[in-house]
Design an enzyme around this catalytic site. Structure first.
Site, PDB file in Angstrom:
ATOM      1  N   THR A 156       0.850  -1.185   0.000  1.00 27.88           N
ATOM      2  CA  THR A 156       0.000   0.000   0.000  1.00 27.88           C
ATOM      3  C   THR A 156       0.890   1.240   0.000  1.00 27.88           C
ATOM      4  O   THR A 156       2.101   1.153   0.198  1.00 27.88           O
ATOM      5  CB  THR A 156      -0.918   0.058   1.235  1.00 27.88           C
ATOM      6  OG1 THR A 156      -0.097   0.119   2.401  1.00 27.88           O
ATOM      7  CG2 THR A 156      -1.813  -1.154   1.308  1.00 27.88           C
ATOM      8  N   ALA A 200       3.368  -1.276   4.879  1.00 27.94           N
ATOM      9  CA  ALA A 200       2.713  -0.057   5.359  1.00 27.94           C
ATOM     10  C   ALA A 200       3.731   1.072   5.330  1.00 27.94           C
ATOM     11  O   ALA A 200       4.784   0.990   5.968  1.00 27.94           O
ATOM     12  CB  ALA A 200       2.181  -0.268   6.781  1.00 27.94           C
ATOM     13  N   VAL A 250       7.511  -2.484   7.249  1.00 30.26           N
ATOM     14  CA  VAL A 250       7.577  -1.020   7.232  1.00 30.26           C
ATOM     15  C   VAL A 250       8.196  -0.549   5.920  1.00 30.26           C
ATOM     16  O   VAL A 250       9.307  -0.923   5.558  1.00 30.26           O
ATOM     17  CB  VAL A 250       8.387  -0.490   8.422  1.00 30.26           C
ATOM     18  CG1 VAL A 250       8.465   1.043   8.367  1.00 30.26           C
ATOM     19  CG2 VAL A 250       7.767  -0.935   9.740  1.00 30.26           C
ATOM     20  N   LYS A 251       7.451   0.281   5.220  1.00 26.60           N
ATOM     21  CA  LYS A 251       7.856   0.761   3.897  1.00 26.60           C
ATOM     22  C   LYS A 251       8.546   2.117   4.040  1.00 26.60           C
ATOM     23  O   LYS A 251       7.960   3.076   4.549  1.00 26.60           O
ATOM     24  CB  LYS A 251       6.618   0.861   3.011  1.00 26.60           C
ATOM     25  CG  LYS A 251       6.869   0.841   1.519  1.00 26.60           C
ATOM     26  CD  LYS A 251       5.534   0.734   0.780  1.00 26.60           C
ATOM     27  CE  LYS A 251       5.706   0.719  -0.714  1.00 26.60           C
ATOM     28  NZ  LYS A 251       4.393   0.715  -1.398  1.00 26.60           N
ATOM     29  N   ILE A 252       9.802   2.175   3.579  1.00 26.10           N
ATOM     30  CA  ILE A 252      10.659   3.342   3.767  1.00 26.10           C
ATOM     31  C   ILE A 252      11.066   3.914   2.409  1.00 26.10           C
ATOM     32  O   ILE A 252      11.470   3.163   1.523  1.00 26.10           O
ATOM     33  CB  ILE A 252      11.937   2.942   4.545  1.00 26.10           C
ATOM     34  CG1 ILE A 252      11.596   2.335   5.909  1.00 26.10           C
ATOM     35  CG2 ILE A 252      12.886   4.127   4.691  1.00 26.10           C
ATOM     36  CD1 ILE A 252      11.036   3.300   6.909  1.00 26.10           C
TER      37      ILE A 252
END
Length: 219
Positions: free
Chosen positions: A27, A60, A86-88
Site C-alpha cells: 500500500t 505499510a 515497514v515501507k521506507i
C-alpha cells in the site's frame, strides 16, 4: 515468485486471497487516499483490517522523510500486527532508518527505487525488500526490466538476502518478464493478475468441450 496485490481496497484483497495465490499486500498513501482513508487512527485501523485478511507481509508506508519521523512512524506501524513490513522511501535518512529497523528485527521495504545503485544501498542497509518501479520507468521511455536484471545480477554476485519486489507492475507481460528475470516478488493490481488466466484457446477449447458434452448427453 511471490504475488502481492498493490491496493488498499479490502474487497480486492479478499478476492485475491480467495484465489489462493496471494502472498502479501503493498500500500501507499495514494492508495489509502483513493479508498477515502484519512487520519492516523483510521489508517492504522485499515492496516489492521488488511492484516486480518492475509496470511503475512503487508507493506505499510511511513509519511515522514526525516530519520526521527520515520523511526517513530515505523515503530507504530510495526506494532499494529506482526505481518506489517515497514515501507521506507529511498532517501538518505531512509537508508539510516533501514539499518535501524534491520538491527531491531523489523522487516522493511525500500520503495521508490529507480536505479541499481539505490537498490545496492538499500540491500547493504539491511532492507528486506527493494521495490524498483518498472511501470514508472516504462512511462519515461526507459526499460524497467533492465533495472530488474541489473539488481538481480548484483544481489546474486554478493549473495544479498534482500528480495527484489517488482513494483508498479501494470499488465501480465510485466509479470511474466519479472518471473523470467528472477524477481522474488511482483506487486500490481488485481486486474493484471487476473489477466494471466485469459487465453482465447482456453475459452474456445472449453466451449467446444461443453458443446460436445451437451450433444452427447442430449441423445
Amino acid at each position: 515468485m511471490q504475488f502481492f496485490i498493490d491496493t488498499a481496497n479490502l474487497d480486492q484483497i479478499k478476492e485475491a486471497q480467495a484465489l489462493g495465490i496471494l502472498d502479501g499486500v503493498t500500500t501507499n498513501p495514494s492508495l489509502m487516499a483513493k479508498e477515502g482513508i484519512a487520519g492516523e487512527e483510521n489508517v492504522m485501523k485499515h492496516y489492521k483490517a488488511i492484516c486480518d485478511i492475509v496470511e503475512d507481509k503487508v507493506s505499510a508506508e511511513v509519511i515522514a522523510t526525516d530519520y526521527e519521523g520515520m523511526i517513530a512512524e515505523g515503530e507504530k506501524l510495526a506494532a499494529i500486527d506482526p505481518k506489517i513490513v515497514v515501507k521506507i522511501p529511498m532517501v538518505k535518512d531512509g537508508i539510516k532508518a533501514l539499518k535501524y529497523f534491520s538491527k531491531k528485527g523489523i522487516r522493511t521495504n525500500c520503495t521508490l527505487i529507480f536505479s541499481a545503485g539505490q537498490a545496492l544501498l538499500a540491500a547493504k542497509a539491511g532492507a528486506t525488500y527493494v521495490s524498483p518501479f518498472v511501470g514508472r520507468l516504462d512511462d519515461i521511455s526507459s526499460d524497467g526490466m533492465i533495472l530488474i536484471e541489473d539488481i538481480r545480477l548484483i544481489f546474486d554476485n554478493y549473495q544479498y538476502e534482500t528480495q527484489i519486489l517488482a513494483a508498479s507492475v501494470r499488465h501480465p507481460l510485466h509479470i511474466i518478464q519479472c518471473a523470467k528475470i528472477g524477481a522474488d516478488v511482483m506487486t500490481g493490481p488485481l486486474s493484471a493478475i487476473l489477466q494471466l488466466l485469459k487465453h482465447p484457446l482456453t475459452d474456445s477449447g472449453l466451449a467446444q468441450f461443453l458443446a460436445d458434452h451437451a450433444k452427447a448427453n442430449s441423445k
